[in-house]
Design a protein around this motif. Structure first.
Motif, PDB file in Angstrom:
ATOM      1  N   GLY A 221       0.801  -1.083   0.022  1.00 26.38           N
ATOM      2  CA  GLY A 221       0.107   0.096  -0.039  1.00 26.38           C
ATOM      3  C   GLY A 221       0.914   1.195  -0.237  1.00 26.38           C
ATOM      4  O   GLY A 221       2.040   1.184  -0.221  1.00 26.38           O
ATOM      5  N   SER A 222       0.311   2.460   0.233  1.00 29.68           N
ATOM      6  CA  SER A 222       0.936   3.677   0.422  1.00 29.68           C
ATOM      7  C   SER A 222       1.136   4.056   1.741  1.00 29.68           C
ATOM      8  O   SER A 222       0.826   3.581   2.556  1.00 29.68           O
ATOM      9  N   LEU A 223       2.373   5.033   1.589  1.00 27.67           N
ATOM     10  CA  LEU A 223       2.633   5.626   2.677  1.00 27.67           C
ATOM     11  C   LEU A 223       2.717   7.000   2.749  1.00 27.67           C
ATOM     12  O   LEU A 223       3.175   7.882   2.041  1.00 27.67           O
ATOM     13  N   ASP A 224       1.890   7.771   3.454  1.00 27.35           N
ATOM     14  CA  ASP A 224       1.779   9.262   3.479  1.00 27.35           C
ATOM     15  C   ASP A 224       2.871   9.750   4.423  1.00 27.35           C
ATOM     16  O   ASP A 224       2.874   9.715   5.605  1.00 27.35           O
ATOM     17  N   VAL A 225       3.888  10.557   3.860  1.00 31.42           N
ATOM     18  CA  VAL A 225       5.026  11.187   4.575  1.00 31.42           C
ATOM     19  C   VAL A 225       4.801  12.520   5.191  1.00 31.42           C
ATOM     20  O   VAL A 225       4.469  13.308   4.120  1.00 31.42           O
ATOM     21  N   TYR A 226       4.883  12.785   6.263  1.00 32.14           N
ATOM     22  CA  TYR A 226       4.747  14.414   6.681  1.00 32.14           C
ATOM     23  C   TYR A 226       6.147  14.692   7.457  1.00 32.14           C
ATOM     24  O   TYR A 226       6.315  14.249   8.543  1.00 32.14           O
ATOM     25  N   CYS A 227       6.791  15.633   6.936  1.00 29.93           N
ATOM     26  CA  CYS A 227       7.952  16.046   7.424  1.00 29.93           C
ATOM     27  C   CYS A 227       7.669  17.760   8.080  1.00 29.93           C
ATOM     28  O   CYS A 227       7.374  18.317   7.519  1.00 29.93           O
ATOM     29  N   THR A 228       8.170  17.624   9.399  1.00 31.55           N
ATOM     30  CA  THR A 228       7.914  18.961   9.841  1.00 31.55           C
ATOM     31  C   THR A 228       8.807  19.466  11.063  1.00 31.55           C
ATOM     32  O   THR A 228      10.053  18.370  11.391  1.00 31.55           O
ATOM     33  N   THR A 264      -5.947  14.522   4.960  1.00 31.84           N
ATOM     34  CA  THR A 264      -4.935  14.191   3.770  1.00 31.84           C
ATOM     35  C   THR A 264      -4.617  12.904   3.577  1.00 31.84           C
ATOM     36  O   THR A 264      -4.327  12.355   2.404  1.00 31.84           O
ATOM     37  N   ARG A 265      -4.480  11.919   4.636  1.00 31.51           N
ATOM     38  CA  ARG A 265      -3.977  10.717   4.476  1.00 31.51           C
ATOM     39  C   ARG A 265      -4.855   9.737   3.802  1.00 31.51           C
ATOM     40  O   ARG A 265      -5.981   9.894   3.677  1.00 31.51           O
ATOM     41  N   ALA A 266      -4.346   8.790   3.124  1.00 32.56           N
ATOM     42  CA  ALA A 266      -5.240   7.646   2.352  1.00 32.56           C
ATOM     43  C   ALA A 266      -5.894   6.937   3.363  1.00 32.56           C
ATOM     44  O   ALA A 266      -5.409   6.300   4.428  1.00 32.56           O
ATOM     45  N   PRO A 267      -7.116   6.922   3.044  1.00 31.24           N
ATOM     46  CA  PRO A 267      -7.984   5.914   4.189  1.00 31.24           C
ATOM     47  C   PRO A 267      -7.349   4.544   4.531  1.00 31.24           C
ATOM     48  O   PRO A 267      -7.418   4.133   5.509  1.00 31.24           O
ATOM     49  N   SER A 268      -6.891   3.981   3.338  1.00 30.96           N
ATOM     50  CA  SER A 268      -6.520   2.699   3.660  1.00 30.96           C
ATOM     51  C   SER A 268      -4.976   2.323   3.646  1.00 30.96           C
ATOM     52  O   SER A 268      -4.495   1.210   3.578  1.00 30.96           O
ATOM     53  N   GLY A 269      -4.225   3.534   3.925  1.00 29.05           N
ATOM     54  CA  GLY A 269      -2.823   3.619   3.895  1.00 29.05           C
ATOM     55  C   GLY A 269      -2.270   3.828   5.429  1.00 29.05           C
ATOM     56  O   GLY A 269      -3.192   3.981   6.004  1.00 29.05           O
ATOM     57  N   ALA A 270      -0.998   3.730   5.381  1.00 23.33           N
ATOM     58  CA  ALA A 270      -0.275   4.144   6.739  1.00 23.33           C
ATOM     59  C   ALA A 270       0.210   5.782   6.667  1.00 23.33           C
ATOM     60  O   ALA A 270       0.294   6.207   5.376  1.00 23.33           O
ATOM     61  N   ALA A 271       0.546   6.214   7.611  1.00 21.31           N
ATOM     62  CA  ALA A 271       1.033   7.518   7.700  1.00 21.31           C
ATOM     63  C   ALA A 271       2.217   7.506   8.585  1.00 21.31           C
ATOM     64  O   ALA A 271       2.367   6.967   9.586  1.00 21.31           O
ATOM     65  N   VAL A 272       3.112   8.371   8.361  1.00 21.68           N
ATOM     66  CA  VAL A 272       4.650   8.378   8.954  1.00 21.68           C
ATOM     67  C   VAL A 272       4.931   9.989   9.226  1.00 21.68           C
ATOM     68  O   VAL A 272       4.519  10.766   8.224  1.00 21.68           O
ATOM     69  N   LEU A 273       4.955  10.395  10.542  1.00 26.23           N
ATOM     70  CA  LEU A 273       5.240  11.658  10.877  1.00 26.23           C
ATOM     71  C   LEU A 273       6.791  11.827  11.370  1.00 26.23           C
ATOM     72  O   LEU A 273       7.315  11.077  12.002  1.00 26.23           O
ATOM     73  N   LEU A 274       7.397  12.432  10.603  1.00 21.37           N
ATOM     74  CA  LEU A 274       9.057  12.675  10.704  1.00 21.37           C
ATOM     75  C   LEU A 274       9.386  14.015  10.991  1.00 21.37           C
ATOM     76  O   LEU A 274       8.793  15.250  10.612  1.00 21.37           O
ATOM     77  N   GLY A 341      -1.187   3.206  11.250  1.00 20.50           N
ATOM     78  CA  GLY A 341      -1.796   2.424  10.158  1.00 20.50           C
ATOM     79  C   GLY A 341      -0.855   1.079   9.857  1.00 20.50           C
ATOM     80  O   GLY A 341      -1.319   0.507   8.573  1.00 20.50           O
ATOM     81  N   LEU A 342       0.118   0.897  10.324  1.00 21.98           N
ATOM     82  CA  LEU A 342       0.929  -0.197   9.779  1.00 21.98           C
ATOM     83  C   LEU A 342       0.601  -1.510  10.557  1.00 21.98           C
ATOM     84  O   LEU A 342      -0.002  -1.495  11.740  1.00 21.98           O
ATOM     85  N   ALA A 343       0.847  -2.567   9.835  1.00 21.35           N
ATOM     86  CA  ALA A 343       0.333  -3.774  10.571  1.00 21.35           C
ATOM     87  C   ALA A 343       1.123  -4.089  11.823  1.00 21.35           C
ATOM     88  O   ALA A 343       2.302  -3.730  11.686  1.00 21.35           O
ATOM     89  N   SER A 344       0.757  -4.803  12.864  1.00 17.80           N
ATOM     90  CA  SER A 344       1.500  -4.816  14.120  1.00 17.80           C
ATOM     91  C   SER A 344       1.997  -5.866  14.072  1.00 17.80           C
ATOM     92  O   SER A 344       2.461  -6.659  15.316  1.00 17.80           O
ATOM     93  N   GLY A 388      -4.493  -0.028   7.776  1.00 17.68           N
ATOM     94  CA  GLY A 388      -5.636   1.030   7.555  1.00 17.68           C
ATOM     95  C   GLY A 388      -5.583   1.811   8.844  1.00 17.68           C
ATOM     96  O   GLY A 388      -5.054   1.485   9.768  1.00 17.68           O
ATOM     97  N   VAL A 389      -6.485   2.834   8.606  1.00 12.02           N
ATOM     98  CA  VAL A 389      -6.535   3.788   9.748  1.00 12.02           C
ATOM     99  C   VAL A 389      -7.148   3.064  10.881  1.00 12.02           C
ATOM    100  O   VAL A 389      -8.386   2.801  10.706  1.00 12.02           O
TER     101      VAL A 389
END
Length: 390
Positions: A221-228, A264-274, A341-344, A388-389
């Motif tokens: 799946g996709s990974l939404d990446v957020y850099c801050t 903004t993240r994909a409903p079925s994907g994972a997100a990462v905050l860096l 949203g990552l599998a555990s 998924g979320v």
């Protein structure tokens, strides 16, 4: 369907989200790194030599995606992007020239108040240290001027003296020397970055924001990446914003940040905050820093593999560039890579990076120092699928 049309459809599919077996060949394994460079605005000494070392050593991390913070000068963003384009052909940043017209960055009244204070406190300071002197010693004045004026002062490290600095920022073409969204953020990637976006955060001192991009992980799946890089607690600068304190402003930024992630993240994907969150929990190996702020990420369902598997400080007293922590055995963990949203089935592998000493030359003298006053964090995903979320 004619064969030529089939070929065109498949080509389009591969370029977007992938088709069948082609998308399955996109590797799910992914390595991500976050590093605060402390380059610019006189934040830490030896910036030119440290930038050389950062440029040299980043490719050795073998990370697929890197979130860099505190590359405050646009020319340094350009340099790193260009120098690493062979290994990291995809990049994202927000900085742009403000105005684009003849408007001055600082009004005459702002220029006068800044000049009076700078002349009193910073007249003898070398030009590379002028912006930091303006922030540290003229904080009351500096935090009261407009954002465009602040940005211009911070951006012009090449000014010869205080008079020249104020003249540049109050001149009719001053807008050419100031920038919008000058957040110091740069996102580098070995893989294509889709859905590029930017969120500007409310900030009392300079610009803060979040870079966003989507990375394809094939069958995972996709990974939404957020850099801050969130607001710091600046002991030497009085807080003049609407949120009561630097902590209050950071909490507001986190709440807006997390809301935007949900939007903004994909409903079925994972997100990462860096990034440098300027907050973190207490661990057996690190002191807490604004733990209430860090708890916002935990409550929102984000897991922090580095905190759970390593837990050493990233803003540390044993760093030769860090004078903010008096005890060399102490420090805080404020740089993070958190996931939702990552599998555990297993924790991703996490480690501290760029924490080794480097040797630089300063006017013919060999000096041992660090890449930055921060150490970085790297996390590797071993093909874990999205759950998924939550």
């Amino acid at each position: 369907m004619p064969r030529s049309r089939v070929a065109r459809v498949c080509a389009l599919c591969v370029l977007s989200v992938g088709c069948g077996e082609d998308r399955d060949r996109v590797p799910a394994a992914l390595s991500l790194a976050s590093f605060n460079t402390a380059i610019g605005v006189g934040l830490a000494p030896y910036a030119p030599q440290r930038l050389d070392a950062i440029e040299r050593d980043l490719p050795g991390l073998a990370a697929d995606v890197i979130c860099l913070q505190e590359l405050w000068q646009p020319e340094d963003l350009e340099r790193i992007t260009g120098a690493l384009a062979g290994q990291y052909p995809y990049s994202h940043r927000s900085v742009q020239v403000a105005g684009g017209g003849a408007a001055a960055a600082c009004t005459p009244a702002e220029a006068t108040s800044l000049l009076d204070c700078l002349s009193e406190h910073c007249a003898a300071v070398e030009k590379a240290g002028l912006p930091l002197c303006a922030i540290a010693n003229c904080a009351a004045v500096f935090t009261m001027v407009s954002t465009s004026c602040q940005q211009c002062v911070v951006a012009n490290q090449g000014a010869d003296d205080v008079n020249n600095l104020v003249q540049v920022c109050s001149a009719g073409d001053g807008a050419a020397a100031s920038y919008e969204d000058q957040t110091g953020l740069l996102l580098l990637s070995k893989r294509p970055l889709g859905e590029l976006d930017f969120l500007r955060l409310e900030s009392t001192l300079g610009d803060r924001g979040v870079l966003r991009a989507r990375v394809d992980r094939g069958a995972a799946g996709s990974l939404d990446v957020y850099c801050t890089h969130l607001a710091a607690s600046l002991n030497q600068v009085p807080y003049t914003g609407p949120y009561g304190s630097w902590q209050g402003e950071r909490l507001q930024q986190i709440d807006r940040f997390l809301s935007w992630v949900d939007e903004t993240r994909a409903p079925s994907g994972a997100a990462v905050l860096l990034g440098d969150m300027n907050c973190g929990p207490e661990t057996p190996l690190a002191m807490s820093a604004s733990p209430d702020a860090y708890a916002r990420f935990v409550t929102a369902g984000f897991a922090d593999p580095y905190v759970e598997s390593d837990g050493r400080c990233t803003f540390c007293g044993d760093n030769p560039l860090n004078s903010s922590v008096a005890d060399p055995d102490e420090g805080a963990l404020i740089d993070h890579i958190t996931f939702s949203g990552l599998a555990s089935e297993a924790l991703p592998a996490a480690t501290r990076i760029l924490d080794q000493l480097i040797e630089i030359d300063e006017d013919g003298t060999s000096i041992e120092t660090a890449h930055s006053d921060h150490y970085g964090v790297q996390v590797s995903l071993s093909g874990l699928a999205s759950s998924g979320v939550p």
